[in-house]
Scaffold this motif. Structure first.
Motif, PDB file in Angstrom:
ATOM      1  N   VAL A   1     -13.365 -54.648 -42.807  1.00 21.50           N
ATOM      2  CA  VAL A   1     -12.964 -54.631 -41.405  1.00 21.50           C
ATOM      3  C   VAL A   1     -14.181 -54.968 -40.555  1.00 21.50           C
ATOM      4  CG1 VAL A   1     -12.157 -53.158 -39.511  1.00 21.50           C
ATOM      5  CG2 VAL A   1     -11.116 -52.964 -41.773  1.00 21.50           C
TER       6      VAL A   1
ATOM      7  N   THR B   1     -10.135 -58.877 -40.317  1.00 19.49           N
ATOM      8  CA  THR B   1     -10.245 -58.335 -41.666  1.00 19.49           C
ATOM      9  C   THR B   1     -10.454 -59.485 -42.643  1.00 19.49           C
ATOM     10  OG1 THR B   1      -8.710 -56.577 -41.054  1.00 19.49           O
ATOM     11  CG2 THR B   1      -9.127 -56.876 -43.398  1.00 19.49           C
TER      12      THR B   1
ATOM     13  N   PRO C   1      -5.880 -52.730 -40.338  1.00 16.87           N
ATOM     14  CA  PRO C   1      -6.758 -51.602 -40.022  1.00 16.87           C
ATOM     15  C   PRO C   1      -7.431 -51.080 -41.281  1.00 16.87           C
ATOM     16  CG  PRO C   1      -4.473 -50.937 -39.951  1.00 16.87           C
ATOM     17  CD  PRO C   1      -4.478 -52.422 -40.163  1.00 16.87           C
ATOM     18  N   HIS C   2      -8.431 -50.285 -41.075  1.00 19.21           N
ATOM     19  CA  HIS C   2      -9.170 -49.709 -42.198  1.00 19.21           C
ATOM     20  C   HIS C   2      -8.218 -48.914 -43.079  1.00 19.21           C
ATOM     21  CE1 HIS C   2     -12.932 -48.923 -44.128  1.00 19.21           C
ATOM     22  NE2 HIS C   2     -12.649 -47.648 -44.196  1.00 19.21           N
TER      23      HIS C   2
ATOM     24  N   LYS D   1     -12.602 -57.443 -34.581  1.00 15.90           N
ATOM     25  CA  LYS D   1     -11.284 -56.890 -34.925  1.00 15.90           C
ATOM     26  C   LYS D   1     -10.533 -57.822 -35.880  1.00 15.90           C
ATOM     27  CE  LYS D   1     -11.628 -53.407 -31.936  1.00 15.90           C
ATOM     28  NZ  LYS D   1     -12.976 -53.552 -31.501  1.00 15.90           N
TER      29      LYS D   1
END
Length: 167
Positions: A111, A118, A146-147, A116
């Motif tokens: 991430v 990945t 997201p993580h 923002k």
């Protein structure tokens, strides 16, 4: 066992990088193994009771449990944070055999906290110094993920992405 009544030897510090989510070849999960593959802080730190810690996880490690001085690290940029790595064995290799335990790839998502975005990366970890060479593939994913905390490699599972209808 705090009194070390059932351990074969005294505890040893394997890493000073605040390791999390150690991964290893699935075939080695109930066997004595030579390597662990955790994520860790961007740099090694001393463990002090009043310490602030090492910050968020920003590296992946190949920890040699027999000789921690031979362990390897790949650190990402300060604004990049890896998820749990997944070990995928190389075709034709047997990670349960001496000298082949590291014959595989680490799969990891990264991430980027700044943009923002990945990325997905693959590291070849076979042999000494291999992790430090960096990823053999790094690809930006088409959407931000997201993580995530955990990953899993399922051998012989494939997807026909053309069968998924885009909505």
């Amino acid at each position: 066992d705090i009194e070390n009544k059932c351990m074969a030897s005294d505890p040893t510090t394997l890493s000073k990088c605040h390791p999390e989510f150690p991964s290893l070849p699935r075939a080695m999960s109930t066997r004595r193994h030579k390597y662990l593959y955790p994520i860790g802080s961007h740099f090694d730190t001393d463990f002090q009771p009043d310490s602030m810690g090492g910050g968020p996880q920003g590296s992946i490690r190949k920890v040699d449990v027999d000789d921690p001085n031979l362990s390897e690290m790949y650190a990402f940029e300060p604004h990049e944070f890896p998820g749990e790595v997944v070990f995928a064995p190389k075709v034709g290799k047997d990670v349960t055999q001496p000298g082949q335990e590291d014959a595989g790839y680490l799969l990891v998502h990264i991430v980027n906290g700044r943009s923002k975005t990945t990325d997905f990366a693959i590291f070849d970890v076979e042999g000494s110094g291999s992790l430090e060479n960096g990823p053999i593939l790094r690809q930006r994913l088409p959407t931000f993920l997201p993580h995530m905390l955990h990953g899993y490699f399922a051998e012989d599972v494939t997807f026909d992405f053309s069968a998924f209808e885009r909505k």
